[in-house]
Design a protein around this motif. Structure first.
Motif, short mmCIF file in Angstrom:
data_model
loop_
_atom_site.label_atom_id
_atom_site.label_comp_id
_atom_site.label_asym_id
_atom_site.label_seq_id
_atom_site.Cartn_x
_atom_site.Cartn_y
_atom_site.Cartn_z
N SER A 21 -0.40 0.90 3.83
CA SER A 21 -0.89 0.92 2.46
C SER A 21 -2.31 1.45 2.38
O SER A 21 -2.88 1.55 1.30
N ASN A 101 4.05 6.59 -0.22
CA ASN A 101 3.97 6.19 1.18
C ASN A 101 4.84 7.08 2.06
O ASN A 101 4.46 7.42 3.18
N GLN A 105 3.70 9.16 5.23
CA GLN A 105 4.31 8.86 6.52
C GLN A 105 4.89 10.11 7.16
O GLN A 105 4.86 10.26 8.39
N SER A 152 -1.58 3.77 -5.10
CA SER A 152 -0.55 4.48 -4.34
C SER A 152 -0.85 5.97 -4.22
O SER A 152 -0.38 6.63 -3.28
N ARG A 156 -2.93 10.60 -1.04
CA ARG A 156 -1.56 11.04 -0.86
C ARG A 156 -1.15 12.19 -1.77
O ARG A 156 -0.10 12.79 -1.55
#
Length: 362
Positions: A21, A101, A105, A152, A156
């Protein structure tokens, strides 16, 4: 059209999502040796119909196929109304977090669309349908949503689109809303300046808009954005196809419209149906033309997303026809045959060509 990808995200994210996270300090950037990041919208095959664990395997297979093809980017979009159906009431936040995520990843450069407009309609929370774009109530509602999403998004998201194919919406007798919408986007850009510094913000306008008679309106609308974002489907006014060689002229023409910022191609696609005057061979040639033109763009297109891996299901095509309100056989054929592969899990010629072209990037 990108909002449809949220229909296929959840199961895939259950298997591929999660991860830390803690946001990365910077979102991924394209390797300098390549013309840009390749992305392929990983829609799964739908025939024969399946459910449950077999459907999950199809999600995973589609995701693996695009990665094996060399895709290192991801385009994902959400309609504002699905994330916030009523002001202050939020939905799908866990799905959204898993999407972010998963991209991190898998080290994917991410283009995120938050669709306050989706081509033909507003996608705002209930109660804001008639509210002016520059009304504080509208701006505050959207920044409230951003407060929910930012944990979030940080680290990203590389590219952020506020509104999808907005030129179509405004040209449908709504040009008087343009100034207010520009104020809305400017307020969002200011709000995100220190909260999401790595994200480059833009507004998605169709290629037809950029090359059309109202181009000055879209230049004015995007005068202060970080990037220029477009969708490119070379179609005639009746939704039949232009020749696949159109890409060789259209893409340089697009790049000449705005020369001081990068161009992000949110969606690039070409149907294969004979109903609209196309064929598998023409679709494959379009793939060749786009890759050749992308190579010649000297890095000015840092992100390009192919739409779509597999043809949409017949049921989804029916939904789109109703959503867009276009009763035209060519339009249905266009939506029905955009995939690089068939909905029954067989290759079209275009997929073979894309694999060959993408291999030359490595």
């Amino acid at each position: 059209m990108g909002w449809t990808l949220t229909l296929i995200a959840t199961l895939l994210l259950l298997a591929c999502g999660g991860g830390s996270s803690d946001p990365a300090s910077e979102a991924p950037q394209p390797p300098q040796s390549q013309p840009g990041v390749l992305s392929i919208s990983a829609y799964y095959y739908t025939e024969p119909a399946v459910t449950g664990s077999d459907l999950l395997q199809r999600y995973l297979q589609a995701f693996q196929m695009v990665q094996d093809a060399g895709a290192t980017g991801q385009f994902q979009s959400y309609r504002w109304s699905e994330l916030e159906p009523i002001v202050g009431v939020y939905n799908k936040l866990s799905d959204f977090s898993s999407t972010m995520n998963s991209a991190q990843q898998n080290n994917l450069t991410q283009l995120l669309g938050l669709q306050v407009i989706n081509t033909v309609t507003r996608e705002v929370p209930a109660g804001l349908g008639a509210t002016a774009w520059d009304d504080p109530a509208m701006i505050n509602a959207f920044t409230g949503l951003l407060d929910q999403l930012l944990p979030s998004m940080q680290g990203r998201v590389t590219y952020l689109s506020i509104g999808n194919e907005v030129d179509v919406y405004f040209e449908n007798a709504r040009m008087d809303e343009l100034a207010a919408y520009k104020t809305f986007v400017s307020a969002i850009q200011t709000y995100l300046e220190n909260r999401l510094p790595q994200a480059q913000l833009g507004i998605t306008v169709t290629a037809g808009g950029w090359l059309g008679s109202n181009v000055q309106s879209w230049l004015d609308l995007t005068a202060n954005t970080d990037v220029i974002i477009t969708t490119y489907y070379p179609l005639q006014g009746d939704f039949s196809v232009q020749p696949p060689t159109a890409a060789a002229a259209d893409i340089p023409a697009l790049l000449s419209v705005v020369t001081d910022r990068p161009w992000v191609f949110q969606e690039v696609g070409y149907p294969a149906s004979t109903i609209g005057g196309s064929s598998e061979a023409m679709q494959a040639e379009f793939v060749r033309q786009v890759f050749a033109t992308w190579r010649d763009a000297n890095g000015r297109i840092p992100f390009l997303n192919w739409f779509l891996l597999h043809d949409f299901s017949t049921e989804l095509v029916d939904q789109f026809v109703g959503y867009y309100g276009v009763n035209n056989p060519n339009f249905r054929a266009y939506l029905d045959s955009l995939g690089l592969r068939n909905r029954n899990n067989t290759d079209k010629q275009a997929w073979t060509v894309l694999l060959q072209e993408a291999e030359s990037f490595r």
